[in-house]
Motif scaffolding. Structure first.
Motif, PDB file in Angstrom:
ATOM      1  N   ALA A 101       0.827  -1.205   0.000  1.00 34.28           N
ATOM      2  CA  ALA A 101       0.000   0.000   0.000  1.00 34.28           C
ATOM      3  C   ALA A 101       0.862   1.257   0.000  1.00 34.28           C
ATOM      4  O   ALA A 101       0.522   2.267  -0.642  1.00 34.28           O
ATOM      5  CB  ALA A 101      -0.937  -0.009   1.214  1.00 34.28           C
ATOM      6  N   GLN A 102       1.969   1.201   0.717  1.00 31.68           N
ATOM      7  CA  GLN A 102       2.889   2.337   0.745  1.00 31.68           C
ATOM      8  C   GLN A 102       3.527   2.553  -0.626  1.00 31.68           C
ATOM      9  O   GLN A 102       3.671   3.695  -1.087  1.00 31.68           O
ATOM     10  CB  GLN A 102       3.969   2.102   1.801  1.00 31.68           C
ATOM     11  CG  GLN A 102       5.002   3.205   1.894  1.00 31.68           C
ATOM     12  CD  GLN A 102       4.388   4.522   2.351  1.00 31.68           C
ATOM     13  OE1 GLN A 102       3.676   4.564   3.342  1.00 31.68           O
ATOM     14  NE2 GLN A 102       4.649   5.596   1.605  1.00 31.68           N
ATOM     15  N   VAL A 103       3.903   1.464  -1.300  1.00 33.55           N
ATOM     16  CA  VAL A 103       4.482   1.569  -2.644  1.00 33.55           C
ATOM     17  C   VAL A 103       3.481   2.188  -3.609  1.00 33.55           C
ATOM     18  O   VAL A 103       3.820   3.066  -4.417  1.00 33.55           O
ATOM     19  CB  VAL A 103       4.937   0.179  -3.130  1.00 33.55           C
ATOM     20  CG1 VAL A 103       5.325   0.227  -4.607  1.00 33.55           C
ATOM     21  CG2 VAL A 103       6.119  -0.314  -2.304  1.00 33.55           C
ATOM     22  N   ILE A 104       2.218   1.715  -3.529  1.00 30.06           N
ATOM     23  CA  ILE A 104       1.184   2.259  -4.410  1.00 30.06           C
ATOM     24  C   ILE A 104       0.973   3.742  -4.133  1.00 30.06           C
ATOM     25  O   ILE A 104       0.877   4.564  -5.056  1.00 30.06           O
ATOM     26  CB  ILE A 104      -0.129   1.478  -4.213  1.00 30.06           C
ATOM     27  CG1 ILE A 104       0.041   0.028  -4.680  1.00 30.06           C
ATOM     28  CG2 ILE A 104      -1.274   2.130  -4.969  1.00 30.06           C
ATOM     29  CD1 ILE A 104      -1.150  -0.858  -4.358  1.00 30.06           C
ATOM     30  N   LEU A 105       0.894   4.083  -2.830  1.00 34.05           N
ATOM     31  CA  LEU A 105       0.663   5.480  -2.461  1.00 34.05           C
ATOM     32  C   LEU A 105       1.797   6.367  -2.960  1.00 34.05           C
ATOM     33  O   LEU A 105       1.559   7.465  -3.495  1.00 34.05           O
ATOM     34  CB  LEU A 105       0.522   5.588  -0.940  1.00 34.05           C
ATOM     35  CG  LEU A 105       0.294   6.984  -0.361  1.00 34.05           C
ATOM     36  CD1 LEU A 105      -0.981   7.601  -0.924  1.00 34.05           C
ATOM     37  CD2 LEU A 105       0.227   6.924   1.168  1.00 34.05           C
ATOM     38  N   THR A 106       3.038   5.915  -2.833  1.00 33.72           N
ATOM     39  CA  THR A 106       4.186   6.705  -3.284  1.00 33.72           C
ATOM     40  C   THR A 106       4.164   6.887  -4.795  1.00 33.72           C
ATOM     41  O   THR A 106       4.412   7.996  -5.311  1.00 33.72           O
ATOM     42  CB  THR A 106       5.495   6.017  -2.858  1.00 33.72           C
ATOM     43  OG1 THR A 106       5.501   5.861  -1.433  1.00 33.72           O
ATOM     44  CG2 THR A 106       6.703   6.835  -3.279  1.00 33.72           C
ATOM     45  N   ALA A 107       3.850   5.804  -5.515  1.00 33.40           N
ATOM     46  CA  ALA A 107       3.804   5.888  -6.978  1.00 33.40           C
ATOM     47  C   ALA A 107       2.692   6.818  -7.440  1.00 33.40           C
ATOM     48  O   ALA A 107       2.879   7.615  -8.376  1.00 33.40           O
ATOM     49  CB  ALA A 107       3.603   4.487  -7.559  1.00 33.40           C
ATOM     50  N   ILE A 108       1.537   6.730  -6.782  1.00 36.47           N
ATOM     51  CA  ILE A 108       0.404   7.567  -7.199  1.00 36.47           C
ATOM     52  C   ILE A 108       0.693   9.035  -6.927  1.00 36.47           C
ATOM     53  O   ILE A 108       0.389   9.915  -7.754  1.00 36.47           O
ATOM     54  CB  ILE A 108      -0.879   7.108  -6.481  1.00 36.47           C
ATOM     55  CG1 ILE A 108      -1.319   5.769  -7.045  1.00 36.47           C
ATOM     56  CG2 ILE A 108      -1.993   8.127  -6.614  1.00 36.47           C
ATOM     57  CD1 ILE A 108      -2.487   5.149  -6.332  1.00 36.47           C
TER      58      ILE A 108
END
Length: 476
Positions: A192-199
Motif C-alpha cells: 500500500a505504501q508503494v502504491i501510495l508513493t507511486a500515485i
C-alpha cells in the motif's frame, strides 16, 4: 506559483508523516534476528512441567500410593497397654447393671451395711489384644479398592496431560497462524505504501487526478488498521501461551520452519488410524472409574460378612485393702501388684440386620457401575465420530491445499501486471487495489488452509494415540 508551492509542501509533509507511520508500525513486527524461536515440542514440554493442574494430579497419585500402603496395614492387630493408679472409696453392692461406658467398677464383696468414706489406693496394669484375623476377604477387597482409586488418579493425570498437550498444540498453531498473518499484513502495508508513493508521484506530475492520491491514502490507512488488528490478535495468543508455558514470550516467536508440503501431506512417525484405540487417555479415565466402582461393590459385599477376632487380655492388680477388710496405712500399700489374670478368646461376629444394608448398597453400586459403563461407551462413540470427521475433512483440506499455490501465483502475477499497467497509464487505481486485495486474500487463504491441515493432523494423531509421535516432528 505560491499555490503550487503550497501544494507541494503539503504533499511532502504528508509523505513524511506516512513514511514515519510506516516505520513505527514495522517496528512492532517480530524480528527473527532479535527474537528466540520457540518450537512446538519445547512449548508442550514446558507446559507439562510447569502447569499447576498436572502438579496437583501428581500429588493425588502420591496420596493414592500412600493410601494403598495404609490399607495394607489393616491386617495388623490392635495391642493396647495401660497402667492405672487410683485412689477412692470402696463401697460395692450386689447386682448387675449396664455401665454406659461411664460408671466405674467397684469389684469385690462388701459385707458392711454402712458407708465407708476411707480412701483406698490400688493399682492396675493391663494389655489388650484384638486381631480380626479372618473376614472372608474384606481386607483384600479394601486393598483392591485402594489400588483402583490409585488407577483412577493415574488415569486423571494421563487425561489432563493429554488435554493440556492438545490445548497447547492448538494454541501454538493458532499463535503461529497469527504470526504468519501478521507478516502478510505487514507486506500488505508495504504494498500500500508503494502504491501510495507511486500515485503521489504521478499526481504531482499531473498524469493522474488528485482523487487517486486520496483513494490510495485511504487504502493505506485501511492496511495499517488491519495490521494493528493482526498485531493485537498475535499478542493475545502470545500472552495466553505464556500462562501455559511459564515463559516470558516477549523474546520468543513461533517456529515456522517445519511447515513444508511433505510434512503437511505425510507427517513422519504418525500412521493414520480409523478408530480410537483402547487405552486412549480420554477413554482410560472412564475405564478406571468403572473398574473402581466394581472394586467398591466388591468391598461392600465383603464388608457385611462375618468376621473372626482373636481377643486376649492380661492384667495385674493390687488393692490396698487386706482380705480382712483392713484399709491401708499409706498410699504405697496399694502399689505392688498382687494378682495376675489373663483371658484368650476367639469371637465370631455377624450382624443379621446388616443384610439389608448390604443389599441396598449393592443395588446402588450396580446402578452406578452401569452408569459408568454407559459413560465409557458414549465417550468411545464420540471419539470415534471425531476421528471419522477428522479423516474426512483432512482429505478435502489436502485437496484445497493443492489448489492454493496456483491461486497465489496468479494473484501475485496479476498484482505485478496491474502495477505495471498503472504506471504506464493503461488502467485505473481500482484495478490496482482489486489486484492488491486479491493477492492479500490468496496469501491469507494459503496460511488458513495450512493451519487447518495442521490442526487436523494433530487431532488425528491425538485420537489415534500418536500424539507423542506427532510432536517428534517438531523436536530440535
Amino acid at each position: 506559483m505560491p499555490v503550487l508551492q503550497s501544494f507541494m509542501n503539503k504533499n511532502i509533509f504528508r509523505r513524511f508523516i506516512a513514511w514515519w507511520g510506516y516505520i513505527l508500525i514495522i517496528g512492532f513486527v517480530p524480528v527473527a534476528g532479535n527474537a528466540q524461536t520457540l518450537n512446538l515440542y519445547d512449548a508442550v514440554n514446558k507446559a507439562v512441567t510447569n502447569y499447576p493442574l498436572l502438579q496437583q494430579r501428581q500429588a493425588e497419585i502420591a496420596a493414592g500410593r500412600a493410601h494403598v500402603t495404609t490399607m495394607k496395614g489393616n491386617r495388623l492387630p490392635s495391642l493396647t497397654l495401660e497402667d492405672q493408679l487410683d485412689m477412692g472409696t470402696n463401697n460395692s453392692l450386689q447386682g448387675s447393671y449396664l455401665t454406659f461406658g461411664m460408671i466405674p467398677s467397684t469389684p469385690g464383696v462388701n459385707n458392711s451395711t454402712t458407708q465407708n468414706n476411707s480412701a483406698n489406693p490400688n493399682n492396675t496394669a493391663l494389655s489388650f489384644l484384638q486381631w480380626e484375623f479372618y473376614n472372608f476377604g474384606y481386607y483384600k477387597s479394601l486393598q483392591k479398592e485402594a489400588q483402583a482409586q490409585l488407577a483412577v488418579n493415574e488415569a486423571n493425570f494421563g487425561s489432563d496431560k493429554y488435554l493440556l498437550t492438545q490445548n497447547v498444540i492448538a494454541l501454538y498453531l493458532d499463535w503461529l497462524k497469527k504470526f504468519r498473518l501478521l507478516q502478510i499484513q505487514n507486506e500488505n502495508v508495504t504494498r500500500a505504501q508503494v502504491i501510495l508513493t507511486a500515485i503521489r508521484a504521478t499526481v504531482m506530475s499531473g498524469l493522474k487526478p488528485g482523487v487517486d492520491s486520496s483513494t490510495a491514502s485511504a487504502v493505506y490507512s485501511d492496511a495499517r488498521i488491519a495490521y494493528l488488528q493482526a498485531l493485537d490478535e498475535y499478542n493475545y495468543d502470545k500472552i495466553t501461551m505464556s500462562t501455559y508455558t511459564g515463559l516470558n514470550l516477549g523474546i520468543y516467536m513461533p517456529d515456522s520452519s517445519f511447515i513444508s508440503a511433505a510434512m503437511l501431506q505425510s507427517p513422519t512417525q504418525v500412521q493414520p488410524a480409523d478408530s480410537v484405540p483402547t487405552g486412549h487417555p480420554l477413554l482410560n479415565v472412564f475405564e478406571k472409574q468403572y473398574e473402581q466402582q466394581l472394586a467398591d461393590n466388591n468391598a461392600i459385599s465383603k464388608k457385611y460378612l462375618p468376621h473372626l477376632d482373636l481377643d486376649g487380655i492380661s492384667w495385674l492388680r493390687n488393692s490396698g485393702i487386706s482380705y480382712a477388710g483392713v484399709y491401708p496405712q499409706s498410699i504405697t500399700d496399694g502399689m505392688p501388684y498382687s494378682k495376675y489374670n489373663y483371658y484368650l478368646g476367639v469371637t465370631l461376629s455377624y450382624n443379621l440386620f446388616d443384610l439389608k444394608h448390604r443389599h441396598d448398597q449393592l443395588v446402588e453400586g450396580r446402578y452406578q457401575a452401569d452408569a459408568k459403563q454407559s459413560a465409557l461407551q458414549m465417550e468411545q462413540l464420540s471419539l470415534n465420530k471425531m476421528m471419522q470427521q477428522a479423516n474426512s475433512t483432512y482429505a478435502t483440506t489436502l485437496e484445497k491445499l493443492k489448489e492454493i499455490p496456483a491461486q497465489l501465483n496468479s494473484a501475485r502475477q496479476a498484482y505485478n501486471q496491474q502495477m505495471a499497467l498503472y504506471r504506464s497509464g493503461l488502467n485505473t487505481l481500482i484495478d490496482v487495489t482489486n489486484a492488491q486485495y486479491a493477492l492479500l486474500q490468496a496469501e491469507t487463504s494459503y496460511v488458513l488452509v495450512q493451519d487447518e491441515l495442521l490442526q487436523l493432523l494433530y487431532i488425528r494423531a491425538g485420537l489415534g494415540g500418536q500424539l507423542d509421535n506427532f510432536l517428534q516432528n517438531f523436536k530440535r
